[in-house]
Design a protein around this motif. Structure first.
Motif, PDB file in Angstrom:
ATOM      1  N   ILE A  53       0.847  -1.190   0.000  1.00 52.04           N
ATOM      2  CA  ILE A  53       0.000   0.000   0.000  1.00 52.04           C
ATOM      3  C   ILE A  53       0.887   1.246   0.000  1.00 52.04           C
ATOM      4  O   ILE A  53       1.734   1.412   0.863  1.00 52.04           O
ATOM      5  N   GLU A  54       0.701   2.112  -0.991  1.00 51.00           N
ATOM      6  CA  GLU A  54       1.400   3.386  -1.064  1.00 51.00           C
ATOM      7  C   GLU A  54       0.409   4.459  -1.483  1.00 51.00           C
ATOM      8  O   GLU A  54      -0.310   4.300  -2.473  1.00 51.00           O
ATOM      9  N   ASN A  55       0.368   5.555  -0.736  1.00 48.08           N
ATOM     10  CA  ASN A  55      -0.536   6.669  -1.040  1.00 48.08           C
ATOM     11  C   ASN A  55      -1.975   6.200  -1.223  1.00 48.08           C
ATOM     12  O   ASN A  55      -2.683   6.619  -2.138  1.00 48.08           O
ATOM     13  N   ASN A  56      -2.381   5.296  -0.348  1.00 52.16           N
ATOM     14  CA  ASN A  56      -3.762   4.814  -0.338  1.00 52.16           C
ATOM     15  C   ASN A  56      -4.117   4.000  -1.591  1.00 52.16           C
ATOM     16  O   ASN A  56      -5.277   3.875  -1.954  1.00 52.16           O
ATOM     17  N   GLN A  57      -3.098   3.473  -2.276  1.00 47.68           N
ATOM     18  CA  GLN A  57      -3.322   2.662  -3.462  1.00 47.68           C
ATOM     19  C   GLN A  57      -2.590   1.338  -3.332  1.00 47.68           C
ATOM     20  O   GLN A  57      -1.535   1.257  -2.699  1.00 47.68           O
ATOM     21  N   ILE A  58      -3.166   0.312  -3.954  1.00 49.63           N
ATOM     22  CA  ILE A  58      -2.500  -0.981  -4.012  1.00 49.63           C
ATOM     23  C   ILE A  58      -1.479  -0.934  -5.140  1.00 49.63           C
ATOM     24  O   ILE A  58      -1.839  -0.745  -6.300  1.00 49.63           O
ATOM     25  N   GLN A  59      -0.205  -1.054  -4.809  1.00 51.40           N
ATOM     26  CA  GLN A  59       0.867  -1.029  -5.791  1.00 51.40           C
ATOM     27  C   GLN A  59       1.221  -2.467  -6.166  1.00 51.40           C
ATOM     28  O   GLN A  59       1.809  -3.196  -5.394  1.00 51.40           O
ATOM     29  N   ALA A  60       0.811  -2.857  -7.361  1.00 48.85           N
ATOM     30  CA  ALA A  60       1.060  -4.231  -7.813  1.00 48.85           C
ATOM     31  C   ALA A  60       1.408  -4.241  -9.291  1.00 48.85           C
ATOM     32  O   ALA A  60       0.899  -5.052 -10.062  1.00 48.85           O
ATOM     33  N   SER A  61       2.276  -3.308  -9.693  1.00 48.46           N
ATOM     34  CA  SER A  61       2.644  -3.211 -11.104  1.00 48.46           C
ATOM     35  C   SER A  61       3.403  -4.444 -11.583  1.00 48.46           C
ATOM     36  O   SER A  61       3.482  -4.702 -12.786  1.00 48.46           O
ATOM     37  N   HIS A  62       3.973  -5.215 -10.645  1.00 48.89           N
ATOM     38  CA  HIS A  62       4.721  -6.409 -11.008  1.00 48.89           C
ATOM     39  C   HIS A  62       3.807  -7.604 -11.259  1.00 48.89           C
ATOM     40  O   HIS A  62       4.265  -8.670 -11.691  1.00 48.89           O
ATOM     41  N   VAL A  63       2.503  -7.444 -10.991  1.00 48.55           N
ATOM     42  CA  VAL A  63       1.545  -8.533 -11.157  1.00 48.55           C
ATOM     43  C   VAL A  63       0.800  -8.354 -12.477  1.00 48.55           C
ATOM     44  O   VAL A  63       0.489  -7.231 -12.883  1.00 48.55           O
ATOM     45  N   ARG A  64       0.520  -9.447 -13.148  1.00 51.87           N
ATOM     46  CA  ARG A  64      -0.202  -9.396 -14.429  1.00 51.87           C
ATOM     47  C   ARG A  64      -1.550  -8.712 -14.265  1.00 51.87           C
ATOM     48  O   ARG A  64      -2.267  -8.955 -13.302  1.00 51.87           O
ATOM     49  N   GLN A  65      -1.898  -7.865 -15.228  1.00 53.19           N
ATOM     50  CA  GLN A  65      -3.162  -7.131 -15.191  1.00 53.19           C
ATOM     51  C   GLN A  65      -4.252  -7.909 -15.943  1.00 53.19           C
ATOM     52  O   GLN A  65      -3.990  -8.526 -16.978  1.00 53.19           O
ATOM     53  N   ILE A  66      -5.458  -7.864 -15.419  1.00 52.26           N
ATOM     54  CA  ILE A  66      -6.591  -8.553 -16.037  1.00 52.26           C
ATOM     55  C   ILE A  66      -7.828  -7.657 -15.959  1.00 52.26           C
ATOM     56  O   ILE A  66      -7.838  -6.651 -15.242  1.00 52.26           O
ATOM     57  N   PHE A  67      -8.888  -8.038 -16.697  1.00 50.55           N
ATOM     58  CA  PHE A  67     -10.162  -7.357 -16.550  1.00 50.55           C
ATOM     59  C   PHE A  67     -10.741  -7.676 -15.170  1.00 50.55           C
ATOM     60  O   PHE A  67     -10.667  -8.820 -14.702  1.00 50.55           O
ATOM     61  N   ASN A  68     -11.303  -6.684 -14.502  1.00 48.57           N
ATOM     62  CA  ASN A  68     -12.067  -6.964 -13.299  1.00 48.57           C
ATOM     63  C   ASN A  68     -13.201  -7.923 -13.676  1.00 48.57           C
ATOM     64  O   ASN A  68     -13.874  -7.739 -14.696  1.00 48.57           O
ATOM     65  N   CYS A  69     -13.428  -8.961 -12.870  1.00 47.09           N
ATOM     66  CA  CYS A  69     -14.310 -10.057 -13.292  1.00 47.09           C
ATOM     67  C   CYS A  69     -15.736  -9.594 -13.584  1.00 47.09           C
ATOM     68  O   CYS A  69     -16.333 -10.000 -14.593  1.00 47.09           O
ATOM     69  N   PHE A  70     -16.320  -8.741 -12.742  1.00 48.80           N
ATOM     70  CA  PHE A  70     -17.683  -8.276 -12.991  1.00 48.80           C
ATOM     71  C   PHE A  70     -17.749  -7.381 -14.226  1.00 48.80           C
ATOM     72  O   PHE A  70     -18.721  -7.422 -14.979  1.00 48.80           O
ATOM     73  N   ASP A  71     -16.698  -6.595 -14.438  1.00 47.13           N
ATOM     74  CA  ASP A  71     -16.654  -5.737 -15.621  1.00 47.13           C
ATOM     75  C   ASP A  71     -16.517  -6.576 -16.890  1.00 47.13           C
ATOM     76  O   ASP A  71     -17.074  -6.230 -17.936  1.00 47.13           O
ATOM     77  N   GLU A  72     -15.771  -7.669 -16.806  1.00 46.14           N
ATOM     78  CA  GLU A  72     -15.632  -8.555 -17.962  1.00 46.14           C
ATOM     79  C   GLU A  72     -16.990  -9.137 -18.358  1.00 46.14           C
ATOM     80  O   GLU A  72     -17.324  -9.222 -19.546  1.00 46.14           O
ATOM     81  N   SER A  73     -17.797  -9.521 -17.369  1.00 49.95           N
ATOM     82  CA  SER A  73     -19.150  -9.998 -17.661  1.00 49.95           C
ATOM     83  C   SER A  73     -19.994  -8.895 -18.293  1.00 49.95           C
ATOM     84  O   SER A  73     -20.770  -9.137 -19.226  1.00 49.95           O
TER      85      SER A  73
END
Length: 275
Positions: free
Chosen positions: A24-44
């Motif tokens: 957690i940095e500046n109130n955000q989840i910092q996970a740039s090293h993790v593969r990005q995907i569509f949010n599951c509900f948005d994908e539906s």
């Protein structure tokens, strides 16, 4: 008729392993090293939009689809995928560089509404029920409130309606499925959609064609008075923890098959426990 589908990309947190956790940095989840995907509900929601457009084609009508996200250039790959699967417009709103904390649902919903107001013709807005990162679950409802449109949550299926200004919507709540005819305009908040769990996969020719199409890029300053993302006081993050799911196994190896079945029956039925 036009439909706007709002989506978000997020890190695939299920793929995070020990020692590689996001921070957690500046109130955000910092996970740039993790593969990005569509949010599951948005994908539906994205697939439901495509399915609805397909159904309108069968009735000789047309539905123009726009995919909208609020992100930086990392989202362009996902927008091109959506163009490849026949979205008519792919749009991205950039937040100002001065934004140091996470933009909350109030600000995000404001940007979405300003986009709708400046691009006339939208009659249907799709959003996912919540994100896998923060889980605010407010954006769709705030969009509906700001627009003054009706809102239907936990949407699982959408079909063309009996008239040009209506659609048929199915919602699933607490195991009960309800289907109703809804007059437009409307905001649809998509929940679990068993008939559209994943976005369709484009062909190679569709991918090549999508490379030639432009992505519509706007800045937040074009849509808001200040272009400034307010500090988010709605939700704060202090830390992330992983949950250990330890599985237990009990071997039933004594006696005959009938005796083993009796032991299993006693455990599951009589005691309400798993072996």
């Amino acid at each position: 008729m036009d439909a706007l589908v709002c989506f978000k990309i997020m890190p695939e947190l299920d793929a995070v392993f020990s020692g590689n956790e996001p921070v957690i940095e500046n109130n955000q989840i910092q996970a740039s090293h993790v593969r990005q995907i569509f949010n599951c509900f948005d994908e539906s929601a994205l697939e439901l939009g495509l399915g609805l457009a397909d159904q309108y084609k069968e009735t000789k009508a047309s539905l123009s689809l726009t995919a909208l996200t609020i992100d930086d250039t990392r989202a362009d790959l996902f927008l091109r995928q959506l163009l490849a699967v026949q979205y008519d417009t792919a749009a991205r709103i950039e937040l100002p560089d001065t934004t140091t904390s996470r933009a909350g649902p109030a600000y995000i919903s404001t940007l979405i509404c300003r986009y709708i107001q400046e691009n006339k013709g939208t009659q249907i807005v799709f959003t996912g029920t919540q994100s896998g990162e923060y889980g605010d679950g407010q954006t769709g409802f705030l969009v509906a409130e700001r627009l003054g449109w009706p809102c239907i949550s936990q949407v699982s299926e959408v079909q063309p309606g009996p008239g040009p200004d209506s659609i048929i919507v199915t919602t699933d709540m607490q195991g009960i499925s309800v289907t109703c005819t809804v007059m437009l305009p409307v905001v649809l908040v998509v929940g679990n959609a068993p008939k559209a769990p994943f976005l369709r996969v484009p062909t190679l020719s569709q991918k090549l064609a999508a490379k030639k199409r432009a992505i519509k890029i706007l800045s937040a300053s074009e849509l808001t008075d200040s272009g400034h993302a307010p500090e988010n006081s709605e939700t704060g993050f202090k830390f992330l923890t992983s949950v250990k799911n330890e599985k237990q196994c009990r071997m039933i190896d004594q006696g005959s098959d009938a005796a083993k079945a009796r032991i299993l029956y006693d455990i599951i039925i009589n005691k309400g426990q798993r072996p």
